[in-house]
Design an enzyme around this catalytic site. Structure first.
Site, PDB file in Angstrom:
ATOM      1  N   HIS A  18       0.813  -1.215   0.000  1.00  0.00           N
ATOM      2  CA  HIS A  18       0.000   0.000   0.000  1.00  0.00           C
ATOM      3  C   HIS A  18       0.849   1.270   0.000  1.00  0.00           C
ATOM      4  O   HIS A  18       0.433   2.296  -0.542  1.00  0.00           O
ATOM      5  CB  HIS A  18      -0.980  -0.027   1.178  1.00  0.00           C
ATOM      6  CG  HIS A  18      -1.972  -1.143   1.070  1.00  0.00           C
ATOM      7  ND1 HIS A  18      -2.521  -1.772   2.153  1.00  0.00           N
ATOM      8  CD2 HIS A  18      -2.492  -1.769  -0.033  1.00  0.00           C
ATOM      9  CE1 HIS A  18      -3.347  -2.727   1.736  1.00  0.00           C
ATOM     10  NE2 HIS A  18      -3.341  -2.741   0.415  1.00  0.00           N
ATOM     11  N   HIS A  41      -7.994  -7.529  -7.763  1.00  0.00           N
ATOM     12  CA  HIS A  41      -8.286  -8.417  -6.618  1.00  0.00           C
ATOM     13  C   HIS A  41      -8.516  -7.496  -5.426  1.00  0.00           C
ATOM     14  O   HIS A  41      -7.612  -7.295  -4.601  1.00  0.00           O
ATOM     15  CB  HIS A  41      -7.115  -9.360  -6.341  1.00  0.00           C
ATOM     16  CG  HIS A  41      -6.651 -10.148  -7.525  1.00  0.00           C
ATOM     17  ND1 HIS A  41      -5.809  -9.622  -8.473  1.00  0.00           N
ATOM     18  CD2 HIS A  41      -6.914 -11.423  -7.906  1.00  0.00           C
ATOM     19  CE1 HIS A  41      -5.563 -10.543  -9.396  1.00  0.00           C
ATOM     20  NE2 HIS A  41      -6.224 -11.651  -9.080  1.00  0.00           N
ATOM     21  N   SER A 107      -6.535  -1.850  -0.444  1.00  0.00           N
ATOM     22  CA  SER A 107      -6.134  -1.106  -1.642  1.00  0.00           C
ATOM     23  C   SER A 107      -7.279  -0.247  -2.207  1.00  0.00           C
ATOM     24  O   SER A 107      -7.025   0.887  -2.662  1.00  0.00           O
ATOM     25  CB  SER A 107      -5.564  -2.051  -2.701  1.00  0.00           C
ATOM     26  OG  SER A 107      -6.391  -3.164  -2.922  1.00  0.00           O
ATOM     27  N   GLU A 125     -13.649  -8.074  -7.741  1.00  0.00           N
ATOM     28  CA  GLU A 125     -13.477  -9.054  -6.662  1.00  0.00           C
ATOM     29  C   GLU A 125     -14.379 -10.252  -6.966  1.00  0.00           C
ATOM     30  O   GLU A 125     -15.578 -10.095  -7.172  1.00  0.00           O
ATOM     31  CB  GLU A 125     -13.841  -8.409  -5.311  1.00  0.00           C
ATOM     32  CG  GLU A 125     -13.976  -9.355  -4.140  1.00  0.00           C
ATOM     33  CD  GLU A 125     -12.734 -10.201  -3.857  1.00  0.00           C
ATOM     34  OE1 GLU A 125     -11.637  -9.654  -3.750  1.00  0.00           O
ATOM     35  OE2 GLU A 125     -12.886 -11.447  -3.759  1.00  0.00           O
ATOM     36  N   ASP A 171      -3.123  -8.546  -7.404  1.00  0.00           N
ATOM     37  CA  ASP A 171      -2.816  -8.934  -6.021  1.00  0.00           C
ATOM     38  C   ASP A 171      -3.527 -10.241  -5.676  1.00  0.00           C
ATOM     39  O   ASP A 171      -4.335 -10.298  -4.741  1.00  0.00           O
ATOM     40  CB  ASP A 171      -3.278  -7.773  -5.105  1.00  0.00           C
ATOM     41  CG  ASP A 171      -2.915  -7.988  -3.662  1.00  0.00           C
ATOM     42  OD1 ASP A 171      -2.058  -8.850  -3.371  1.00  0.00           O
ATOM     43  OD2 ASP A 171      -3.507  -7.290  -2.810  1.00  0.00           O
TER      44      ASP A 171
HETATM   45  C1  LIG Z   1      -4.709 -10.442  -1.327  1.00  0.00           C
HETATM   46  S1  LIG Z   1      -6.424 -10.234  -1.411  1.00  0.00           S
HETATM   47  C2  LIG Z   1      -6.632  -8.604  -1.999  1.00  0.00           C
HETATM   48  C3  LIG Z   1      -6.259  -7.519  -1.064  1.00  0.00           C
HETATM   49  C4  LIG Z   1      -6.457  -6.127  -1.598  1.00  0.00           C
HETATM   50  N1  LIG Z   1      -5.892  -5.961  -2.941  1.00  0.00           N
HETATM   51  C5  LIG Z   1      -5.816  -5.109  -0.678  1.00  0.00           C
HETATM   52  O1  LIG Z   1      -4.621  -4.822  -0.848  1.00  0.00           O
HETATM   53  O2  LIG Z   1      -6.507  -4.609   0.203  1.00  0.00           O
HETATM   54  C6  LIG Z   1      -6.878 -11.155  -2.842  1.00  0.00           C
HETATM   55  C7  LIG Z   1      -8.336 -11.075  -3.204  1.00  0.00           C
HETATM   56  O3  LIG Z   1      -8.514 -11.700  -4.492  1.00  0.00           O
HETATM   57  C8  LIG Z   1      -9.763 -12.365  -4.501  1.00  0.00           C
HETATM   58  N2  LIG Z   1      -9.673 -13.363  -5.580  1.00  0.00           N
HETATM   59  C9  LIG Z   1      -9.227 -14.632  -5.527  1.00  0.00           C
HETATM   60  N3  LIG Z   1      -9.218 -15.200  -6.752  1.00  0.00           N
HETATM   61  C10 LIG Z   1      -9.645 -14.243  -7.607  1.00  0.00           C
HETATM   62  C11 LIG Z   1      -9.834 -14.196  -9.019  1.00  0.00           C
HETATM   63  N4  LIG Z   1      -9.562 -15.252  -9.783  1.00  0.00           N
HETATM   64  N5  LIG Z   1     -10.284 -13.057  -9.572  1.00  0.00           N
HETATM   65  C12 LIG Z   1     -10.566 -11.977  -8.805  1.00  0.00           C
HETATM   66  N6  LIG Z   1     -10.416 -11.946  -7.459  1.00  0.00           N
HETATM   67  C13 LIG Z   1      -9.950 -13.066  -6.869  1.00  0.00           C
HETATM   68  C14 LIG Z   1      -9.876 -12.926  -3.101  1.00  0.00           C
HETATM   69  O4  LIG Z   1     -11.229 -13.186  -2.782  1.00  0.00           O
HETATM   70  C15 LIG Z   1      -9.251 -11.814  -2.253  1.00  0.00           C
HETATM   71  O5  LIG Z   1     -10.232 -10.920  -1.772  1.00  0.00           O
END
Ligand SMILES: C[S@@+](CC[C@H](N)C(=O)[O-])C[C@H]1O[C@@H](n2cnc3c(N)ncnc32)[C@H](O)[C@@H]1O
Length: 287
Positions: A18, A41, A107, A125, A171
């Protein structure tokens, strides 16, 4: 899909990711022309540090908990490093108010608060419950677009942005066996559609070989202006959990390398959990 970011929000990896995200947005803001941030993500946007998930792991105490004290007061990084993180820093009290930290922004929240009115934010998401939370929080904001697609599809559907300027954050949770190749493919797909965009790709360092394999995958066909940064807070051992994390930044803005050369050593000193803590900033390809 088992991964829930609520267990990890505000940990050392979030802090690194971040802070760099905030720097990237500040660089984009140097020009008047509007831009778009595409968060593939997104998670849920804001995390409750007193909720069961966060208290069960306590990960945030060794992350954001080292940059604010128990009363919610800033514990500054030395010198220039603190100046560089000022935009990131300011978001924390803005969502917490006075007193001890209660929440940590994800994020989407950093992006929404740091962008200007004219800039757009696209949040994607896949997890249905997390998407519902995201929708509840940001659904009425007209500068935000929400989708619940697989990121591999979203990156193709959303690029190029009409603004032709912007930033894409990848991410993924890396819980699928094929996630490394999927992520590398998404990066290639994204660059094919939006060759001038900034792409920021996060990965975990856990001792399972994924981090080296991912960076080698980027190196194999590395795009111009690709910067690489890693922050490791303790010895990297197999099954030892998240010892560190890294970021690959394609089309890195001018001077970001110098900023990260200042920031990462300061963060390493602050977030170290063991003498093996280390940081690295390097160009995978400079021009
Ligand atoms: C590491 S977390 C994201 C954290 C966020 N970017 C932050 O920094 O606050 C990863 C997220 O990706 C989602 N996710 C998992 N597989 C995914 C996919 N194929 N496409 C989109 N989102 C996905 C998960 O549900 C999760 O919420």
């Amino acid at each position: 899909m088992n991964y829930r970011h609520a267990y990890h929000a505000g940990n050392h990896a979030d802090v690194l990711k971040h802070m760099v995200l905030a720097r990237l947005i500040e660089h984009l803001k140097k020009k008047d022309k509007a831009f778009r941030i595409i968060d593939l993500h997104a998670g849920i946007g804001v995390y409750d540090l007193n909720a069961d998930a966060a208290t069960r792991t306590g990960e945030w105490r060794l992350g954001i908990g080292r940059l604010f004290d128990g009363e919610g007061a800033s514990v500054p990084l030395p010198g220039m490093a603190e100046e560089l993180i000022a935009p990131w820093r300011n978001v924390i009290p803005a969502i917490n108010g006075d007193g001890p930290l209660r929440t940590y922004p994800g994020s989407p929240e950093f992006a929404r608060r740091l962008k200007r009115k004219s800039d757009r934010l696209m949040l994607n998401e896949l997890h249905p419950a997390d998407f519902a939370s995201l929708h509840e929080r940001y659904g009425r904001d007209r500068s935000v677009t929400l989708t619940d697609l697989d990121a591999a599809i979203a990156i193709k559907a959303q690029l190029p942005p009409t603004e032709r300027r912007g930033l894409v954050l990848l991410d993924p949770p890396y819980e699928r066996a094929d996630e490394r190749n999927r992520t590398l493919k998404s990066l290639r797909d994204g660059l094919q559609r939006f060759g001038t965009g900034i792409f920021c790709l996060w990965y975990p360092i856990t001792g399972d070989g994924l981090s080296d394999a991912l960076v080698d995958g980027v190196r194999a066909n590395v795009p111009p202006k690709t910067l690489h940064a890693e922050l490791v807070v303790r010895a990297v051992v197999q099954d030892g959990g998240l010892a560190g994390s890294g970021l690959v930044i394609v089309n890195a803005p001018w001077t970001l390398d110098e900023e990260l050369e200042i920031l990462l050593p300061a963060l390493r000193d602050r977030l170290a959990q063991a003498p093996e803590a280390r940081s690295k900033v390097e160009w995978l390809r400079r021009d």
